[in-house]
Structure formats: C-alpha cells, structure tokens
Motif scaffolding. Structure first.
Motif, PDB file in Angstrom:
ATOM      1  N   GLY A  52       7.428  13.079 -12.655  1.00 13.41           N
ATOM      2  CA  GLY A  52       6.301  13.833 -12.137  1.00 13.41           C
ATOM      3  C   GLY A  52       4.951  13.240 -12.463  1.00 13.41           C
ATOM      4  O   GLY A  52       3.913  13.870 -12.201  1.00 13.41           O
ATOM      5  N   LEU A  53       4.909  12.030 -13.000  1.00 16.19           N
ATOM      6  CA  LEU A  53       3.647  11.372 -13.351  1.00 16.19           C
ATOM      7  C   LEU A  53       3.171  10.497 -12.194  1.00 16.19           C
ATOM      8  O   LEU A  53       3.978   9.929 -11.449  1.00 16.19           O
ATOM      9  CB  LEU A  53       3.832  10.527 -14.618  1.00 16.19           C
ATOM     10  N   ILE A  54       1.852  10.398 -12.057  1.00 20.91           N
ATOM     11  CA  ILE A  54       1.267   9.577 -11.005  1.00 20.91           C
ATOM     12  C   ILE A  54       1.255   8.116 -11.455  1.00 20.91           C
ATOM     13  O   ILE A  54       0.825   7.792 -12.562  1.00 20.91           O
ATOM     14  CB  ILE A  54      -0.166  10.044 -10.680  1.00 20.91           C
ATOM     15  N   GLU A  55       1.729   7.238 -10.585  1.00 22.36           N
ATOM     16  CA  GLU A  55       1.710   5.814 -10.897  1.00 22.36           C
ATOM     17  C   GLU A  55       1.427   5.015  -9.630  1.00 22.36           C
ATOM     18  O   GLU A  55       1.614   5.516  -8.507  1.00 22.36           O
ATOM     19  CB  GLU A  55       3.041   5.363 -11.505  1.00 22.36           C
ATOM     20  N   GLU A  56       0.927   3.796  -9.816  1.00 25.78           N
ATOM     21  CA  GLU A  56       0.603   2.934  -8.688  1.00 25.78           C
ATOM     22  C   GLU A  56       1.830   2.126  -8.267  1.00 25.78           C
ATOM     23  O   GLU A  56       2.607   1.686  -9.109  1.00 25.78           O
ATOM     24  CB  GLU A  56      -0.534   1.980  -9.059  1.00 25.78           C
ATOM     25  N   GLN A  57       1.956   1.956  -6.962  1.00 26.84           N
ATOM     26  CA  GLN A  57       3.092   1.214  -6.415  1.00 26.84           C
ATOM     27  C   GLN A  57       2.584   0.250  -5.352  1.00 26.84           C
ATOM     28  O   GLN A  57       1.801   0.624  -4.468  1.00 26.84           O
ATOM     29  CB  GLN A  57       4.112   2.186  -5.813  1.00 26.84           C
ATOM     30  N   THR A  58       3.010  -0.995  -5.421  1.00 26.32           N
ATOM     31  CA  THR A  58       2.591  -2.015  -4.456  1.00 26.32           C
ATOM     32  C   THR A  58       3.499  -1.987  -3.242  1.00 26.32           C
ATOM     33  O   THR A  58       4.736  -2.063  -3.384  1.00 26.32           O
ATOM     34  CB  THR A  58       2.626  -3.410  -5.100  1.00 26.32           C
ATOM     35  N   ASN A  59       2.894  -1.876  -2.080  1.00 31.29           N
ATOM     36  CA  ASN A  59       3.651  -1.872  -0.826  1.00 31.29           C
ATOM     37  C   ASN A  59       3.322  -3.160  -0.076  1.00 31.29           C
ATOM     38  O   ASN A  59       2.183  -3.359   0.380  1.00 31.29           O
ATOM     39  CB  ASN A  59       3.267  -0.639   0.012  1.00 31.29           C
ATOM     40  N   TYR A  60       4.287  -4.058   0.040  1.00 33.91           N
ATOM     41  CA  TYR A  60       4.073  -5.358   0.674  1.00 33.91           C
ATOM     42  C   TYR A  60       4.236  -5.198   2.188  1.00 33.91           C
ATOM     43  O   TYR A  60       5.285  -4.744   2.676  1.00 33.91           O
ATOM     44  CB  TYR A  60       5.062  -6.382   0.135  1.00 33.91           C
ATOM     45  N   LEU A  61       3.178  -5.584   2.943  1.00 35.82           N
ATOM     46  CA  LEU A  61       3.147  -5.353   4.381  1.00 35.82           C
ATOM     47  C   LEU A  61       3.489  -6.603   5.187  1.00 35.82           C
ATOM     48  O   LEU A  61       4.226  -6.528   6.170  1.00 35.82           O
ATOM     49  CB  LEU A  61       1.751  -4.857   4.787  1.00 35.82           C
ATOM     50  N   ASN A  62       2.933  -7.740   4.795  1.00 37.41           N
ATOM     51  CA  ASN A  62       3.123  -8.951   5.584  1.00 37.41           C
ATOM     52  C   ASN A  62       3.099 -10.167   4.673  1.00 37.41           C
ATOM     53  O   ASN A  62       2.565 -10.127   3.566  1.00 37.41           O
ATOM     54  CB  ASN A  62       2.015  -9.054   6.644  1.00 37.41           C
ATOM     55  N   CYS A  63       3.691 -11.252   5.160  1.00 40.65           N
ATOM     56  CA  CYS A  63       3.769 -12.471   4.349  1.00 40.65           C
ATOM     57  C   CYS A  63       3.681 -13.675   5.262  1.00 40.65           C
ATOM     58  O   CYS A  63       4.406 -13.780   6.264  1.00 40.65           O
ATOM     59  CB  CYS A  63       5.083 -12.485   3.567  1.00 40.65           C
ATOM     60  N   SER A  64       2.791 -14.594   4.891  1.00 36.06           N
ATOM     61  CA  SER A  64       2.622 -15.833   5.650  1.00 36.06           C
ATOM     62  C   SER A  64       3.040 -17.000   4.770  1.00 36.06           C
ATOM     63  O   SER A  64       2.507 -17.186   3.673  1.00 36.06           O
ATOM     64  CB  SER A  64       1.164 -15.992   6.078  1.00 36.06           C
ATOM     65  N   ILE A  65       4.021 -17.786   5.261  1.00 30.62           N
ATOM     66  CA  ILE A  65       4.612 -18.862   4.463  1.00 30.62           C
ATOM     67  C   ILE A  65       4.246 -20.201   5.072  1.00 30.62           C
ATOM     68  O   ILE A  65       4.331 -20.384   6.300  1.00 30.62           O
ATOM     69  CB  ILE A  65       6.154 -18.707   4.413  1.00 30.62           C
ATOM     70  N   PRO A  66       3.848 -21.179   4.258  1.00 30.15           N
ATOM     71  CA  PRO A  66       3.571 -22.521   4.789  1.00 30.15           C
ATOM     72  C   PRO A  66       4.799 -23.101   5.487  1.00 30.15           C
ATOM     73  O   PRO A  66       5.934 -22.901   5.039  1.00 30.15           O
ATOM     74  CB  PRO A  66       3.201 -23.332   3.545  1.00 30.15           C
ATOM     75  N   THR A  67       4.570 -23.787   6.574  1.00 31.63           N
ATOM     76  CA  THR A  67       5.696 -24.327   7.357  1.00 31.63           C
ATOM     77  C   THR A  67       6.489 -25.386   6.594  1.00 31.63           C
ATOM     78  O   THR A  67       7.687 -25.564   6.827  1.00 31.63           O
ATOM     79  CB  THR A  67       5.173 -24.932   8.665  1.00 31.63           C
ATOM     80  N   ASP A  68       5.815 -26.098   5.684  1.00 36.02           N
ATOM     81  CA  ASP A  68       6.504 -27.161   4.943  1.00 36.02           C
ATOM     82  C   ASP A  68       7.068 -26.693   3.602  1.00 36.02           C
ATOM     83  O   ASP A  68       7.427 -27.518   2.754  1.00 36.02           O
ATOM     84  CB  ASP A  68       5.550 -28.332   4.717  1.00 36.02           C
ATOM     85  N   LEU A  69       7.133 -25.385   3.388  1.00 37.14           N
ATOM     86  CA  LEU A  69       7.649 -24.861   2.119  1.00 37.14           C
ATOM     87  C   LEU A  69       9.147 -25.165   2.004  1.00 37.14           C
ATOM     88  O   LEU A  69       9.917 -24.859   2.928  1.00 37.14           O
ATOM     89  CB  LEU A  69       7.434 -23.340   2.028  1.00 37.14           C
TER      90      LEU A  69
END
Length: 801
Positions: free
Chosen positions: A309-326
C-alpha cells in the motif's frame, strides 16, 4: 573478545596490553606481521574501496564486530609537553654520545606512551650497530608514524636483504597506503610477487596475490591514468572469472567504468554487461546501454501503490531505438534486460526483430532469451524461440528439448510435452530431472506402468539417488513389492557392504567401524576396494537418507524378503546393514535379523557364529532355544557348549550336553548328563529323555541286558507320567514307547486313553494344543494291516477334514 590496542577499553588494561605486545615484539617472541595483526585486530589486507571492504567484512563476522569499535581513521599519538621535553633531552644525550642515558629515557617514554613513534626512532639510531634491533625499532616507528612511503620502501629493502618475505610484502603494502597513486610502488610489489610465484613460493601465506595487486591498482589510480586502469581491470576481471569470483570481477570493472567509461570498447562493455546481468542489476545495464552503446530509450516514470500500500515510482519503457550496427549479442542482452524489467510490450516488438536472425548463427542467444522469458512466465513468447531451435538439426540437443518440454508443460500441452521429454531421454538416457518431470505427467494421466518404466534407471550408468528413492516410494505406493525389494536394495547399497570372503564377514561382526574397515582390508590384500558391479551414484545429487528413513526402509525390505521367501536376499540386506554408520544404534537388532536370515537360508555356519555371540552376551531361555536349533548342524558343537557352561553353573548345562551326545549316538554319555540333571531337579522332561535314551539303547544289537534296559526305561516313563500330570500327553508318549517296543496291545490301550483325554492346553496365541490327530493316525497305522475296518473308523472320525 579481548580488548586490543585501538579499541575502547579500560585505560590501565589498555596500557598493559600495549606494553605486552611491544615487549613481545622487541624480545623476538612475535614477528612484525603478528604484532601488527594483534595491534589493530586484523591482518594487513588490500582495501579495494568501500564496497569491497563491506563485502569482505560480511564474510568475516568475527572481524566485523571489532572493526565497528575501531575509529575509521587512525589517530597518531602525540607526546605531552613534558614527554616532548624528555624526548628532546634523550636526543641531545644521544648526540653527545651518552647512549645509555638516552636509551633509558626512551624506554621511560615507551613505558608511559607505548604507541608514540619518537622514542622508537631514536632507539633505531642508538642500535645502528645491531641490525636486528635497529630494524625492529624502525618498523615500530614507521608503523606508529604518519604514512611515509619512502620510509616503508627503505624498510622493504632492508627486509629483502634479510630474506624476510612476509615482512617485505607488508612494507610494500604500507608504502602503497601512504602513496596509493604512485604506480611505481605498485609495480615493485607486483614484480616481487611474480618473482615469488616463479620460485614456487607458497603465496597463500602472504594474504596477497596477483589479482589483488591488479585490483588495488585499479582502485588507486586516478581517472587520468585510464590506460593503466583499463589494462589492469581487464587482467583482474579475467583472473576473477577463472576462479568464479563473479562479484569481485564486477566490482573491479565497475570501478574502472566509473573512472574511465569512455575507454570501454564494445568487447569491454559486453563483458561488463554480462557481469551486471549475472548480479541481476538490469537497471544499471540499461544505463550502460544508453551511455556507452548508443541505445536511445523513451520511458516515463509512474507512481503506483505496491503490495504494502506504499507509493513508489515505477519506470515504464515506451520505445527503444537501437543502432543498426549493434552486435547481436548486445541486442540479446538488451532484450533480456527489458524482459526482467517488465517492459513486455517493448519485448514483443524487439523479439520480432530478433527472430529475423539466423538460428544457426544465434542459437545460443535464442536459448538465453528463452530462459529469461520462461523465468518471468512468458512461455508463449518463449515457444517462439524454441520452435525454430528444435527444428534445426544443429540444436537437436537434450538441453534444448528439455527447455521445449518444460515450456510445453507450463502451457498445459502435456501430450506434446511427453514427446519432448522422450526426445530428452534419447539424448541423455539417465537425465534425472527429465525422468522425474515426465513421470509426474504420466502419473497424473493415469499411465502408471509407463510412468514406472520412466523412473527405472539402468544401474550400468551413473544413478541418481533421489530419483531411485522416488522410484521406491512409487513402487510401494502401487504395491509392486518384488520390484520394490530390488530397487530398495540398490538404494541401500550406497551405505551397505557387499562381502567377498568369509574373512570380511568375520571382520564386520567383530568391528564397530564403518564400511572403511572392509575397504582397507581389501587394499591390504592387494584387491580393488570396490566391486566392479557396484552402483555408481551421482555425486552432485544431494539426496541423503535420515537414519530413521534408512532404518524403516531396511525393515520393510527385510519383511518383504521374508514373506516372499527370498532368504538369500534377506541375508544380503542384513549382513550389509551391519557396517552402516547411520544404523549403528540398531546394531544388536541387525545382528538378530542376520541370525534369522541364516536360519531361514539353512546357513548354519554363519548362524552358529552369531548365536555364539548372542549366547555369551545374553544367556536367556530364548538364546538357548536358538542355540539348540543351530548347534546340531555344526561340527565341534560339544566343545563350544562345554566352554559356554564351564564358567558358571547353568541349569540347562546337563540338558544341552546330554541332548548333543544323544543326537551324536553317544548314549551312555548322554544318559550320564540326563541322570545328573534329574538328580538335581526332578523334572518330567529329563525323566522322558532318560526313558528315551534307555529304550534306544535297548534297541541296539551291541548292548547286553536288553530286558533290564527296557524295564528301566519304562520305569522312567511312568516317573515321567507321574511328574507331568497331563493325561493326553503322557498317554500318547507311553503309547509311542510301547509301539516302538512292538507291544501293540498296550500301545493301543494308551492311545485310546489319550483319545479319551481332554486337550493339553488352550493358548490364546496358538489356539488349542491337542494330540488327537497324531494319536488317531498312530492307531490307524497299527490297525491298517490286520483290522482295516478299525483303521477306516479312526480315519473317518479323526483324520478327514
């Protein structure tokens, strides 16, 4: 724990300890390494930063408490004004050549303040002519003074001349503490360590090794020395990885990354990410991807309530751009991080792109991603990776099929999972985990016979003890007792002995040791201590019996073997249990089971060995009855009986000896013992035995005066009748005596009396004890030739059921 210098304690007690340590060092009773250890309460160790120190302290709780009580930064003792004046006077006296007075003054100051460096510095100069004492005082002075790298290097050089390796290494460590950013000092210590390794010196006694030197260089050098930091960070990480010290490898690379992240190439970053993921630091991995790899991530921070029941922060990942040569291996790591961070929608998008890669080239990465997906319950997505793998011939492997089967089972597709588990067993027939899971599915479906076959292992290969135990429990559950006996005996063979020679069995019954005593005996004979057909159990299987479980299994198997009349199996089990260490408390019961098994298997030689011991230890009626069962089948039984009864007078002595001589045909000797017993105790049994002995003697052709023996024998029969006071029994035995003498009319008369008598006794355990049928059969035998009608009458009346 005793209070040590540097910890809080009573001042007087503290001073006493300080004086004691200083005196012991100066007198040569302890080395400088021991002195410094006792003074500060811990060994001189490499300090790799706060994280490493905390990790090290947690692994050494006895040191943790001591360090908590110590000041974080050591304070160096300053002399009071009065003692400073006295110290100046001592130096002045030394300069003037009055060394004796100067020495006394220094010792007076040490007596009052034993951890001040000034008097030791002066004493070191006073004893310049004595190299040993001068070095001792110099070490103390340097130890108690503010850090001075040059002084420690000077002392290291002196220690090297004296070939005091441990002291030299301590001096280098103190010099590094004084000037940690001086690479030349690090290299001196490292080169010295390498020379010791090449000379095969036992480095482990120095509490320092090459990887610690590398690690220290990484933590000590400033960020400007990035090339040096990266060089030694990689070397340290490799050595840590080889010794499976993952946490330390991660720590040294983390230090290097914080100081010079821009010098991390793709290979370095890949290794760093691998270590971070092994410690489940996925958020840190994302930060590395953004900072060093060029990955662009769009995310938002949300506030949510957790389970408490405690308030906490949560990261929501929406989009990701990856280098083509990775590189593809970095793509797979990024995908695994998102899987564990809960970015499921983003995972599906990235997974679709990843599946475009060739399975032949990226199969191992497929497996890594599948494992991550399965670990968080995304089995549908995991199947998208597994299906291409199992269709590729290069990955037709047991490990791949096992993942495929487990994933199918998690999705509820048990029929398909069964086929995949069978594929696993084709590649790895003894795979215990696959067998166990396949058994559970088959049992759940009611395919019991097939499930039992899956659990059965081939004893020619390495056997899983835990799986064998499950097999035993299942056989018992489904009442497959014959197979349960075989499997249970195989399981107990882990701690039970299989004997090769009678000598081994003798050792087992005379020794209280374990199975080792038999193996040592075989080694002494030049034999292999192990049997060629012994079952080899998987050492990585941590299954262990409790003593109670092993004992209960043993009892169950003994009972099954007895009921199924497998007496030799019963013997093997009971003999094998004698030297089981976990069953030591049941040794007496096991020996009794051994005796029972020998009697049932007609192994009278071993039975005699056991009953001898039992008779000596427990001279009771039961042990004598058992002895009486065995003794007539073994040669030289009379000698043993004589030894058994010679120390004390036993009531049964004459009966035992008389019976033995009677069976062996020595009737006169038997009669002597029976008469002696009867004179001491007028019992019906001895009267009957005397009568039988005389009648048997009367039947011998070599004996004279047959009539006298018959008369005497019948007199004792009548004595037996008067003492026994049981009409049915006495009449029956008199009838038998007359029948033996062929006096059939009297035999018939007494048999008729026996038939008219009531039964001998009523027993709640054995029922009615009655001789009616025996009596009727003897009458039938007497009448069958001369009076068949009478014989038929007795048969129909008493013998037909």
């Amino acid at each position: 724990m005793d209070n040590l210098p540097g910890t809080s304690a009573d001042p007087d007690e503290k001073m006493d300890i300080e004086n004691e340590l200083t005196n012991k060092f100066l007198s040569g009773e302890m080395s400088f390494a021991d002195y410094s250890t006792r003074w500060y309460g811990y060994d001189e160790e490499e300090n790799f930063g706060d994280d490493f120190k905390r990790m090290d302290i947690e692994s050494r709780p006895s040191v943790q408490l001591l360090r908590k009580r110590m000041p974080k930064n050591r304070k160096y003792t300053r002399l009071s004004a009065a003692l400073l004046g006295l110290m100046g006077e001592a130096n002045l006296r030394f300069v003037r050549g009055d060394k004796e007075t100067a020495e006394k003054m220094c010792h007076e100051i040490i007596k009052q303040v034993p951890n001040a460096p000034e008097p030791y510095q002066t004493l070191a100069q006073i004893y310049e002519h004595d190299t040993e004492k001068s070095l001792q005082f110099s070490l103390l002075a340097a130890h108690l003074s503010p850090p001075d790298a040059n002084e420690w290097l000077r002392l290291a050089a002196i220690s090297k001349q004296r070939n005091d390796i441990k002291q030299e290494m301590i001096c280098y460590a103190q010099a590094i503490k004084a000037e940690p950013q001086d690479l030349s000092i690090h290299m001196k210590r490292l080169n010295f360590l390498i020379s010791l390794e090449e000379a095969n010196y036992p480095i482990n006694v120095l509490n320092i090794n090459r990887v610690k030197c590398y690690h220290k260089i990484v933590t000590s050098m400033p960020a400007s020395e990035s090339e040096t930091i990266m060089e030694y960070a990689k070397m340290a990480a490799i050595l840590y990885h080889n010794s499976q010290e993952t946490e330390k490898a991660l720590e040294v690379l983390s230090v290097a990354y914080k100081k010079c992240s821009s010098h991390f190439n793709m290979s370095d970053t890949n290794i760093f990410l691998e270590l971070l993921m092994s410690r489940k630091q996925y958020q840190t991995c994302i930060e590395v991807f953004i900072a060093n790899v060029g990955v662009d991530i769009e995310a938002e921070i949300q506030t949510v309530k957790n389970q408490d029941g405690l308030i906490e922060e949560q990261t929501n990942y929406l989009n990701c751009s990856i280098p083509t040569d990775l590189p593809i291996d970095l793509k797979s790591k990024l995908l695994i991080c998102f899987i564990h961070l809960g970015a499921h929608s983003l995972v599906q998008t990235l997974l679709s792109d990843f599946l475009a890669n060739d399975v032949e080239r990226a199969g191992d990465l497929y497996m890594d991603i599948e494992e991550a997906l399965s670990s968080v319950g995304l089995h549908e997505l995991a199947m998208k990776l597994l299906e291409p793998l199992v269709k590729n011939t290069s990955f037709d492997l047991g490990a791949v099929w096992l993942k495929h089967a487990e994933c199918l089972h998690s999705l509820g597709r048990d029929d398909d999972a069964i086929q995949s588990y069978h594929k696993v067993l084709i590649h790895a027939p003894q795979h215990s985990d696959a067998r166990r899971k396949l058994f559970m599915i088959l049992e759940k479906k009611g395919r019991i016979d097939e499930a039992l076959k899956i659990l059965k292992q081939d004893y020619k290969y390495v056997v899983s003890a835990s799986l064998l135990y499950l097999y035993c429990c299942t056989l018992k559950k489904y009442n497959e007792m014959e197979e349960y006996l075989v499997a249970g005996e195989a399981l107990l063979s882990r701690s039970f002995v299989r004997y090769r020679h009678p000598e081994e069995l003798k050792i087992a019954f005379t020794s209280k040791a374990g199975i080792d005593v038999i193996q040592n005996f075989r080694t002494m004979r030049g034999e292999n201590p192990y049997n060629e057909d012994d079952i080899h159990f998987d050492e990585e299987d941590n299954f262990e019996f409790t003593a109670e479980e092993e004992w209960n299994l043993f009892l169950e198997l003994i009972e099954i073997a007895c009921k199924s009349k497998q007496y030799f199996t019963m013997q093997r089990l009971s003999f094998g249990a004698v030297l089981s260490k976990s069953l030591t408390s049941h040794r007496l019961q096991i020996e009794f089971y051994c005796l029972q098994a020998c009697l049932l298997a007609n192994d009278y030689q071993n039975a005699m060995r056991l009953i001898k011991e039992l008779s000596w230890k427990y001279p009771t009626i039961r042990s004598w009855n058992l002895l009486n069962v065995v003794v007539h089948y073994v040669e030289e039984n009379v000698k043993f009986l004589s030894r058994l009864f010679q120390k004390e007078h036993y009531v049964v002595k004459n009966l035992f000896l008389g019976n033995s001589f009677l069976i062996s045909g020595r009737y006169l000797v038997a009669l002597k013992y029976f008469l002696e017993h009867h004179s001491q105790r007028r019992e019906p049994l001895t009267a009957l035995l005397i009568a039988i002995t005389m009648l048997v003697m009367a039947a011998q052709r070599t004996v004279d005066k047959h009539h006298n023996l018959v008369l005497q024998g019948m007199c004792y029969m009548l004595t037996y009748q008067s003492l026994r006071k049981c009409d049915q029994e006495t009449n029956y035995n008199l009838g038998r005596a007359y029948q033996m003498l062929s006096i059939n009319n009297l035999a018939v008369e007494y048999y008729e009396r026996a038939l008219a008598s009531s039964p001998i006794a009523e027993c709640p355990q054995h029922g009615t004890i009655d001789l009616t049928r025996e009596t009727a059969y003897n009458l039938y035998f007497l009448y069958k030739d001369h009076a068949p009608d009478m014989a038929r009458k007795y048969m129909l009346q008493y013998l037909v059921v």
